[in-house]
Design a protein around this motif. Structure first.
Motif, short mmCIF file in Angstrom:
data_model
loop_
_atom_site.label_atom_id
_atom_site.label_comp_id
_atom_site.label_asym_id
_atom_site.label_seq_id
_atom_site.Cartn_x
_atom_site.Cartn_y
_atom_site.Cartn_z
N GLU A 183 -4.23 7.45 14.74
CA GLU A 183 -2.84 7.03 14.59
C GLU A 183 -2.58 6.42 13.21
OE1 GLU A 183 -4.76 6.48 17.22
OE2 GLU A 183 -3.72 7.84 18.60
N LYS A 184 -3.53 5.61 12.72
CA LYS A 184 -3.38 5.00 11.39
C LYS A 184 -3.39 6.06 10.30
CE LYS A 184 -5.52 0.68 12.94
NZ LYS A 184 -6.72 -0.19 12.86
N GLN A 185 -4.28 7.03 10.43
CA GLN A 185 -4.36 8.08 9.42
C GLN A 185 -3.14 9.00 9.48
OE1 GLN A 185 -8.23 9.88 9.98
NE2 GLN A 185 -9.28 8.19 8.93
N ILE A 186 -2.64 9.26 10.65
CA ILE A 186 -1.42 10.07 10.79
C ILE A 186 -0.26 9.38 10.10
CG2 ILE A 186 0.30 10.89 12.45
CD1 ILE A 186 -2.09 11.44 14.37
N GLU A 187 -0.17 8.07 10.22
CA GLU A 187 0.90 7.32 9.56
C GLU A 187 0.83 7.51 8.04
OE1 GLU A 187 2.59 2.71 9.27
OE2 GLU A 187 0.73 3.15 10.36
N ILE A 188 -0.37 7.47 7.49
CA ILE A 188 -0.55 7.66 6.05
C ILE A 188 -0.17 9.09 5.65
CG2 ILE A 188 -2.26 7.74 4.19
CD1 ILE A 188 -3.78 5.52 5.73
N ILE A 189 -0.61 10.06 6.43
CA ILE A 189 -0.32 11.46 6.13
C ILE A 189 1.17 11.73 6.19
CG2 ILE A 189 -0.64 13.84 6.91
CD1 ILE A 189 -3.03 12.63 5.45
N GLU A 190 1.84 11.19 7.19
CA GLU A 190 3.28 11.40 7.30
C GLU A 190 4.01 10.76 6.12
OE1 GLU A 190 4.14 9.89 11.18
OE2 GLU A 190 3.73 11.81 12.17
N CYS A 191 3.53 9.61 5.68
CA CYS A 191 4.11 8.97 4.51
C CYS A 191 3.93 9.84 3.28
CB CYS A 191 3.47 7.60 4.30
SG CYS A 191 4.06 6.70 2.85
N ALA A 192 2.73 10.41 3.11
CA ALA A 192 2.46 11.28 1.97
C ALA A 192 3.30 12.55 2.04
CB ALA A 192 0.97 11.63 1.93
N ALA A 193 3.44 13.10 3.23
CA ALA A 193 4.20 14.34 3.39
C ALA A 193 5.67 14.14 3.01
CB ALA A 193 4.10 14.83 4.83
N GLU A 194 6.20 12.97 3.26
CA GLU A 194 7.60 12.67 2.92
C GLU A 194 7.81 12.54 1.42
OE1 GLU A 194 8.42 9.12 5.02
OE2 GLU A 194 8.52 10.09 7.00
N ARG A 195 6.72 12.23 0.69
CA ARG A 195 6.88 11.91 -0.73
C ARG A 195 6.36 12.97 -1.68
NH1 ARG A 195 6.92 7.68 2.35
NH2 ARG A 195 7.96 5.73 1.75
N ALA B 70 0.83 -1.20 0.00
CA ALA B 70 0.00 0.00 0.00
C ALA B 70 0.87 1.26 0.00
CB ALA B 70 -0.92 0.00 1.22
N ARG B 71 1.97 1.21 0.72
CA ARG B 71 2.90 2.35 0.73
C ARG B 71 3.48 2.60 -0.67
NH1 ARG B 71 5.23 4.24 5.47
NH2 ARG B 71 4.35 3.34 7.39
N GLU B 72 3.81 1.54 -1.35
CA GLU B 72 4.37 1.68 -2.68
C GLU B 72 3.32 2.22 -3.65
OE1 GLU B 72 6.82 1.80 -5.90
OE2 GLU B 72 7.30 1.64 -3.76
N ALA B 73 2.08 1.74 -3.53
CA ALA B 73 1.01 2.23 -4.39
C ALA B 73 0.77 3.72 -4.14
CB ALA B 73 -0.27 1.43 -4.14
#
Length: 354
Positions: A128-140, A93-96
């Motif tokens: 917490e789950k949504q924050i993890e997704i947002i932080e991943c998006a912010a990095e990319r 999911a992270r790669e997608a």
């Protein structure tokens, strides 16, 4: 204080065509509308099929729209709804997500919105789950502004009835843990708020630890309940002082692109404190959009168009309206005729599939 104004194309049902989008950007840019967020519910490649690439023709038209916005001095953004991604945010999911964000960057976005609205929310650890997704998006992402729409974007209890009871402390956790530079959408006291008071926004600011980014659900008219009405009257219930308590004010327009400009033209004057009484403001905006004669016709018919609606009018009233507007050669008049013919009717089934 006049907040940054913008358009959020975020409604259900028939999306606008590409020409309508470009014309909308050009028409409203001189009136304070400095951003355009593309997020129609009908674009399945931003929603349920988000991890699939857009068809080539759609991708090309999006790139052209982004370029048109830049030429008009308007920020262009996209709203990505990674449907229930927080249920299983694994490596695949992270790669997608990374691939989708790379494509959006290549298209040329100034704003990226990650939207968690209209999804189940009564889950442990949701924030917490949504924050993890947002932080991943912010990095990319290379977008200059990142905005999220929480699963619970208003205090309105209707969200709890439809999507499950919100987890305790959900909004407080988002506010405390998200980078302060990340914006958070908020619709006001209700999903479709008649009023957005300054005191309400001040309280929300304390909860979110930042001024909310307003997603205003007026004059939107999607859904089975609202699509039988044309929302044309001037903005009300957005006091001038409320502008100090929001980071920006995005407007979710109606399904009718040309008619949407009428109420939207009244918002800048509202914040400048120069807007007259609402009926006068409506007439001035309508004259600017469609000329004096048609503006006066719309003013006379507001009790039917926005008051009674399609289901409240008699057959005689509907036929008379159709004859009047069919005789007028203007995009706004043609939109009224299409609305009368049921072109924009939205059922619950349409909403559920989008």
């Amino acid at each position: 204080m006049i907040p940054e104004l913008g358009t959020i194309e975020g409604f259900y049902g028939r999306p606008w065509d590409w020409e309508a989008r470009a014309a909308h950007v050009s028409a409203l840019a001189p009136h304070g509308y400095r951003f355009y967020l593309y997020a129609p519910k009908a674009d399945t490649f931003l929603r349920r099929r988000w991890n699939e690439p857009h068809p080539a023709e759609e991708a090309e038209r999006l790139t052209e729209l982004a370029a048109h916005c830049r030429a008009e001095g308007v920020r262009f953004g996209a709203g990505l709804s990674p449907y229930e991604l927080y249920l299983d945010f694994d490596d695949a999911a992270r790669e997608a997500l990374a691939q989708k964000l790379a494509w959006l960057d290549e298209m040329g976005i100034d704003d990226l919105a990650i939207l968690f609205d209209d999804m189940r929310g009564d889950l442990p650890g949701l924030a917490e789950k949504q924050i993890e997704i947002i932080e991943c998006a912010a990095e990319r992402t290379k977008a200059g502004r990142l905005i999220i729409c929480p699963s619970y974007y208003t205090d309105d209890p209707i969200l709890d009835r439809v999507f499950g009871e919100r987890p305790e402390g959900y909004l407080e956790a988002l506010g405390a843990r998200l980078d302060p530079a990340i914006e958070i959408f908020w619709t006001g006291p209700k999903v479709c708020s008649k009023e957005i008071p300054a005191a309400h926004l001040a309280h929300v600011t304390e909860t979110l630890k930042r001024r909310p980014f307003i997603w205003d659900n007026y004059p939107v008219n999607d859904g089975q309940r609202m699509s039988p009405f044309l929302h044309l009257r001037a903005f009300e219930g957005r006091p001038r002082e409320a502008g100090e308590h929001m980071s920006a004010h995005g407007v979710n327009p109606a399904s009718q692109p040309c008619l949407s400009r009428i109420p939207m033209l009244t918002l800048e004057a509202n914040y400048r404190g120069s807007m007259d009484e609402a009926d006068t403001a409506f007439l001035a905006a309508a004259e600017a959009v469609c000329g004096g004669p048609l503006a006066r016709m719309l003013a006379d018919d507001l009790p039917l168009l926005q008051g009674k609606g399609l289901d409240g009018m008699t057959d005689k009233e509907t036929a008379a309206l159709r004859n009047r507007y069919a005789a007028a050669d203007h995009p706004c008049a043609r939109e009224v005729v299409q609305w009368l013919d049921g072109y924009w009717r939205i059922t619950d089934e349409i909403v559920q599939t989008q």
